[in-house]
Write an enzyme that holds these catalytic residues in place. Structure first.
Site: not given
Length: 228
Positions: A136, A140
């Site tokens: 990600h 995040k």
């Protein structure tokens, strides 16, 4: 439908855009306007049909407490708070509110969960070990991702297995990639879901809000996505 979007990050902004494209009236509240949930007063919340939260783990529980206490309907796209799920479900039930939560609102990811469970059952007893890798964007906060945890849960439940190892990476502006690997001495199977943008998440969240607008109770997106 009157929609309140909490969070003006990349996904939150896209959720607001998609909701407007669906013909809904949209208001966005950012963190500065809603410190510790203070902006979510009863009169303010009452002005909306559904609230969609894409904020952060440290903010979402306060937002839920403020909104659900008024009997509001909430779609939660934020992850990293599920240790409080029982409390939030109880609050929603006591107040006649509606709560829909999910680790991932992409239809493709929901299909991946189903395929992963089927694959695991088919390989049971054939000498395969399973592992998960996810990537990600660097901003995040939760690691591993909620999606990776849900994928691991699907595999563990389908195969009666112990904890599946998850390797998490944070790189650039990656929207999200999840890879399930089944390895044996003879071969390897790889199941991959790669997000090219956040639009799939936003579309799913808006459709979830439309579905929830006529309901009360507590729902997991995994259980309702095919009904939207």
């Amino acid at each position: 439908m009157r929609v309140l979007v909490l969070g003006v990050g990349k996904t939150g902004k896209l959720v607001a855009q998609v909701a407007a494209e669906h013909g809904h009236s949209v208001h966005v509240l950012d963190a500065k306007e809603n410190k510790d949930g203070a902006g979510l007063t009863h009169p303010f919340v009452a002005g909306f049909d559904v609230i969609i939260d894409f904020t952060a783990p440290e903010a979402v529980v306060q937002n839920m407490r403020a909104c659900l206490a008024t009997g509001a309907k909430m779609v939660i796209g934020t992850t990293g708070w599920y240790d409080k799920l029982a409390d939030m479900r109880g609050l929603a039930e006591r107040k006649g509110a509606a709560l829909l939560y999910g680790t991932n609102y992409s239809v493709g990811v929901q299909v991946m969960f189903q395929v992963a469970a089927q694959m695991t059952k088919a390989l049971e007893g054939a000498g395969y070990t399973f592992s998960i890798e996810e990537t990600h964007h660097v901003t995040k906060l939760d690691s591993p991702s909620g999606t990776a945890l849900s994928l691991a849960e699907a595999v563990e439940k389908a195969g009666g297995l112990g904890k599946i190892p998850i390797e998490a990476h944070r790189s650039g502006d990656a929207a999200g990639t999840h890879v399930l690997v089944a390895q044996s001495a003879a071969d390897k199977l790889i199941l991959t879901h790669e997000s090219h943008s956040r639009r799939g998440f936003a579309e799913g969240a808006v459709r979830a809000a439309e579905w929830l607008s006529t309901r009360t109770g507590c729902y997991d997106f995994r259980d309702v996505w095919m009904k939207l």
